[in-house]
Scaffold this motif. Structure first.
Motif, PDB file in Angstrom:
ATOM      1  N   LYS A  67       0.835  -1.195   0.000  1.00  0.00           N
ATOM      2  CA  LYS A  67       0.000   0.000   0.000  1.00  0.00           C
ATOM      3  C   LYS A  67       0.877   1.254   0.000  1.00  0.00           C
ATOM      4  O   LYS A  67       0.609   2.205  -0.721  1.00  0.00           O
ATOM      5  CB  LYS A  67      -0.925  -0.002   1.228  1.00  0.00           C
ATOM      6  N   ILE A  92      -6.940   2.715   3.450  1.00  0.00           N
ATOM      7  CA  ILE A  92      -5.993   1.819   4.127  1.00  0.00           C
ATOM      8  C   ILE A  92      -6.685   1.130   5.290  1.00  0.00           C
ATOM      9  O   ILE A  92      -6.031   0.559   6.164  1.00  0.00           O
ATOM     10  CB  ILE A  92      -4.754   2.585   4.636  1.00  0.00           C
ATOM     11  N   GLU A  99      -5.736  -2.566   5.968  1.00  0.00           N
ATOM     12  CA  GLU A  99      -4.405  -2.742   6.541  1.00  0.00           C
ATOM     13  C   GLU A  99      -4.392  -2.278   7.999  1.00  0.00           C
ATOM     14  O   GLU A  99      -3.840  -2.944   8.875  1.00  0.00           O
ATOM     15  CB  GLU A  99      -3.363  -1.968   5.725  1.00  0.00           C
ATOM     16  N   VAL A 117      -6.429   6.996  -1.034  1.00  0.00           N
ATOM     17  CA  VAL A 117      -6.278   5.548  -0.929  1.00  0.00           C
ATOM     18  C   VAL A 117      -6.868   5.067   0.396  1.00  0.00           C
ATOM     19  O   VAL A 117      -6.641   5.679   1.436  1.00  0.00           O
ATOM     20  CB  VAL A 117      -4.794   5.161  -1.021  1.00  0.00           C
TER      21      VAL A 117
END
Lengths: 841, 143
Positions: A100, A116, A119, A114
């Motif tokens: 990422k 995340i 994650e 983005v």
């Protein structure tokens, strides 16, 4: 202007941190392998890399990058503190994080968009299992800038002193000392606590005032130190409320008011003119040691082009000078100097572009790991030769094909664990990627110990468009089409070989030139045209002398072939391939000479009597010979890309300017072979089939090796190889006659010979041929050799040997091998029969 | 006043340099390692050395120790750029009389605050309007 600066900075940030990410991946994989015994060094390295990403992203307000790297850092911290273990799951989470981060770094502007969450959730999931410390960390980090304002803050410093009963301390403070400490950047704190480590405090700062309450053993201090409040609390293990940060301005002002004593200002030590005294020698010595400069790749590329021009100019000048001033020593020295300097510049610039292949290798373990995990296969990857350097552009463009090959190896090559166990192979598949230098070439070897590829299919996988999609893989040995890999390697000027043994694995060998723009070449001529052939492709040059052409060159169908050390080498005339015929009018008046040459070679090579130059070339696993009129010289040529309107001419890889100023095309030999319809694939398949048949016949019990030979009457005979001890070559003159018996001198003794001509045709004289061969049987009691007129050959065959009642006893049977009727001899019977014949004669 | 910025990451150097420029200080030199910085410091005095703590060859801490133990430069003003994770190193640095330290990542405001502690204030630069803006936050710059 400012925007430009920011952009530059941002670019630098991206470049630097992308490097960091590259370095993290192999380290994470190493951590995964070592598990709980993870090396501190590696952990620290990863930690530092992630940390610096976090740090610098904070400056650019790249909050998403910062948040992700922050949790990753926390997880790493847990590894370091031994709270958590780096098991494959957690490493996987970190690797996903790295992916990422890389994604975001590739497009920093869009990084905020983005997501995340996956994650973050995953890593936070691991972290929530540990103590709440980490959570606290996050908040502390956010408010880092203002933390010291909030902690240990007091509305008024005198009030603060009162809280700690330190009002009187104020009176004892030396203004001068306080000033010095403040000027050196220290904070001043009021502290009140029992059992303070006074001597420690003294070494980490300055105790300005100390008052000990003897009864309660509480120390009250005014303490100056560079420590910030949270660090100080940590250091003396006290809660924040036991220390108070005194505001420096107010403290100093209060001291000013209190004391009327005039203090002489001391010069602060910061700019001591004495420091200016420096030793020049030292300066010289230290300057420029181990410094590096980042230079844009475009500048080096431009420099490279210029050096290319310089090399050309040098080559031209050299030629001119040689023809005119060769005997003038002065000019020769200057020319030589120019020569060396140019070569050196060229070398250095090439060196600038070199990059260790390690940067490419580091990406591979991850690839292997991912494929391995996906398919539940264990794979060990061994990398060798990371330090080998090659041109930067090559390193970049090698990744794709290499990744492809490794994927093939893991997906199709390596068997699953049980299968490997049952085959007696180590549980984990072994893949070796090796790079080494060999002459001017870089060789890359990618080998696996998997199931190998069926030799018949090797040709198939090179067929264009072949992929598992078009041929559903019923057979595991099917691989993804190699055509694109091979093509991309060839585009880089390299060659691509594949070698595979079923059950043992596959080895791919890639040979690449070190650099692409300046290459050593052989300059050849066809008629009045000159061409450059990269030396990389050339394995040897064969000159066939006038008069030998008929013997050395044979015709197979329409094609010319040459026998080179027992192997057939297909020949191609460059003039035919490029369609250069004698109607071309030579520009430099030598037309007549060339016409003559072409006349001779016109009706095929075999009939030609003039000498022939054959350049033997390697194209992948195959070899071919290119017939040219002249071979001139080797020259370092500078490759110029081919101009657009010549792009359609597929047989050229580029053009160059030769030393004499002429333009020469650089031949793309592989393309020429392709255009001219050389079908190595088929030949390769044929060969592979033969090899396979041979291998199978070895295993086959019914198949037996035979020595096959014929006599001057062209009868074919075969004897069991088992019964043969040796084959001797003898000249006609070495065969002695005694009556109608023949002998040779064999290890000092006369060995009687059996002549098959005599036995079967009743001939009494030997035909005079250049040489004979004597087959000596193992059975020493026989004490005889068989005289043969043609070179015997060994074959494996399982043909059915048919016996007929009408044939003599010495013949066990007959069979067709190839197109010849072969009689199989029984040695014992043959000798017995010959003796009987002798008796009766 | 002149500055020496020592860090093995060029991004960090550029950032610190940018902040100093924003404050109106143009005389900023860079070094990419402690050993390089030490040699530069031996050549001439700097108003402030700002060094990262983690560097490959010579760490900021060693650089500081060397500085303090070399008599000609032992009084140089020294600020370390550190990380949360390097508390022990910070303590060690304090023992060696570091003049200040700042935790990464830091904002321009935090940086201003730290330099103010060391008596370094922004200076006005007439043709740079944004410095005026910063200056107003950190106390009015004298013109």
């Amino acid at each position: 202007m400012n925007d430009h600066y920011e952009q530059k900075l941002l670019n630098e940030f991206v470049a630097e941190n992308s490097d960091h990410l590259e370095s993290i991946e192999p380290d994470l994989l190493a951590m995964e392998r070592s598990g709980a015994k993870v090396s501190k060094d590696i952990l620290n390295r990863v930690f530092r890399a992630i940390h610096s990403i976090k740090g610098s992203s904070g400056f650019f307000n790249l909050s998403v990058i910062m948040n992700l790297s922050h949790v990753m850092e926390n997880l790493l911290m847990c590894f370091r503190d031994g709270v958590l273990f780096p098991d494959p799951d957690k490493i996987d989470a970190l690797l996903c994080g790295v992916d990422k981060l890389r994604l975001m770094l590739n497009d920093v502007q869009a990084s905020d968009k983005v997501s995340i969450t996956d994650e973050l959730d995953r890593i936070n999931g691991y972290l929530s299992g540990t103590k709440g410390e980490i959570k606290k960390d996050t908040t502390k980090n956010k408010s880092n800038a203002d933390s010291k304002e909030t902690s240990g803050k007091s509305p008024d410093f005198l009030e603060a002193l009162r809280i700690f009963e330190l009002e009187d301390a104020f009176l004892h403070l030396e203004k001068e000392t306080v000033k010095t400490t403040v000027a050196s950047g220290m904070y001043v704190y009021a502290i009140s606590a029992p059992n303070l480590p006074l001597s420690d405090l003294e070494s980490y700062g300055q105790i300005l005032f100390h008052d000990l309450d003897k009864e309660s053993l509480i120390s009250r201090l005014i303490y100056a130190t560079a420590m910030e409040s949270d660090l100080l609390c940590d250091f003396i293990s006290l809660p924040q409320d036991k220390i108070i940060l005194l505001e420096r301005e107010k403290l100093l002002k209060a001291l000013d008011d209190k004391s009327l004593a005039i203090c002489k200002e001391k010069i602060s030590p910061e700019t001591d003119p004495k420091n200016q005294a420096i030793k020049d020698t030292q300066k010289d010595k230290e300057a420029g040691s181990g410094e590096t400069i980042r230079v844009g790749a475009d500048i080096i590329d431009r420099l490279m082009n210029l050096v290319g021009e310089l090399v050309l100019a040098r080559n031209q000048l050299k030629r001119e000078l040689e023809s005119i001033y060769f005997h003038d020593p002065k000019v020769r020295i200057v020319a030589q100097n120019l020569n060396t300097v140019t070569s050196k510049i060229q070398g250095k610039i090439m060196q600038m572009r070199l990059q260790p292949i390690g940067s490419l290798f580091h990406k591979l373990p991850r690839l292997i790991r991912d494929h391995g995990h996906r398919l539940l296969k264990k794979v060990d990857l061994n990398l060798e030769g990371e330090e080998v350097e090659l041109d930067k552009s090559l390193v970049k463009s090698l990744f794709e094909p290499l990744a492809h090959l490794l994927q093939n190896a893991v997906v199709h090559g390596i068997e699953n664990e049980e299968e490997r166990k049952s085959l007696g192979k180590p549980e984990a598949g072994q893949i070796i990627v090796k790079a080494f230098k060999e002459g001017g070439l870089i060789t890359l070897i990618i080998s696996d110990d998997g199931c190998g590829i069926d030799p018949e299919k090797i040709a198939l996988i090179f067929a264009s468009g072949f992929s598992p999609a078009s041929k559903p893989s019923a057979d595991v040995s099917h691989k993804i089409g190699m055509e694109p890999i091979k093509n991309s390697i060839e585009k880089l000027g390299g060659t691509f070989d594949i070698d595979s043994v079923i059950g043992r694995g596959t080895t791919v060998k890639i040979r690449l030139p070190l650099t692409m723009t300046i290459i050593p070449s052989i300059i050849v001529g066809v008629r009045d045209k000159r061409f450059a052939i990269p030396q990389v492709n050339v394995t040897e040059i064969v000159n066939i002398k006038t008069g030998e052409t008929g013997r050395r060159i044979e015709k197979v169908g329409k094609a010319d072939v040459m026998r080179l050390r027992g192997k057939l080498l297909p020949l191609l005339k460059l003039s035919d391939a490029l369609n250069i015929d004698r109607s071309v009018i030579s520009s430099d008046g030598n037309g007549a000479v060339f016409d003559e040459v072409s006349e001779k070679t016109q009706d095929g090579l075999k009939s030609g009597q003039s000498e022939i130059n054959v350049i033997v070339m390697r194209i992948g696993n195959n070899r071919m010979g290119l017939v040219v009129d002249n071979i001139f010289d080797t020259e370092e040529i500078v490759v110029k890309p081919i101009s657009d309107y010549l792009k359609e001419c597929k047989c050229y890889a580029g053009s160059t300017i030769l030393g004499d100023g002429r333009v020469a095309m650089i031949l793309d030999v592989a393309a020429i072979a392709r255009i001219c319809g050389f079908r190595f694939d088929e030949a390769g398949m044929e060969e592979a089939k033969e090899r396979k048949a041979e291998e199978q016949s070895k295993k086959d019990v019914t198949s037996k090796p035979f020595i096959i030979f014929n006599n001057t009457h062209d009868d074919y005979f075969a004897v069991d190889l088992e019964g043969v001890s040796k084959i001797e070559k003898v000249g006609f003159k070495q065969v002695y006659r005694s009556g109608d018996m023949f002998f040779i001198d064999y290890i000092g003794k006369a060995l009687p010979l059996l002549s098959l001509e005599k036995l079967f045709h009743g001939a009494t004289e030997l035909e005079e041929v250049n040489e004979y061969f004597v087959i000596i049987p193992k059975n020493e009691e026989l004490r005889k050799g068989i005289l043969v007129s043609q070179m015997p050959d060994a074959i494996h065959t399982d043909v059915e040997i048919k016996s007929y009642p009408s044939i003599p006893q010495c013949i066990t049977g007959v069979a067709f091998i190839g197109h010849n009727l072969v009689r199989f001899l029984n040695l014992d019977e043959t000798f017995r029969m010959s003796e009987e014949q002798q008796k009766y004669s | 006043m002149n500055f020496l910025v020592v860090d093995d990451q060029s991004t960090m150097r550029s950032l610190v340099k940018g902040m100093l420029n924003k404050m109106g200080y143009k005389d900023v030199e860079e070094a990419d390692d402690g050993s390089v910085g030490l040699n530069m410091l031996k050549q001439k005095p700097y108003g402030l050395v700002i060094s990262d703590i983690h560097m490959t060859q010579m760490s900021g801490l060693e650089f500081l120790k060397e500085t303090r133990s070399t008599s000609a430069i032992k009084d140089a003003k020294f600020m370390l750029v550190t990380t949360e994770s390097s508390k022990a190193a910070v303590l060690e640095a304090i023992k060696y009389k570091v003049n200040g330290y700042i935790l990464k990542p830091f904002t321009f405001e935090a940086f201003l605050e730290k330099l103010k502690l060391l008596g370094i204030e922004p200076v006005a630069v007439a043709d740079k309007p944004e410095v005026q803006a910063w200056g107003s936050e950190a106390g009015t710059p004298s013109s």
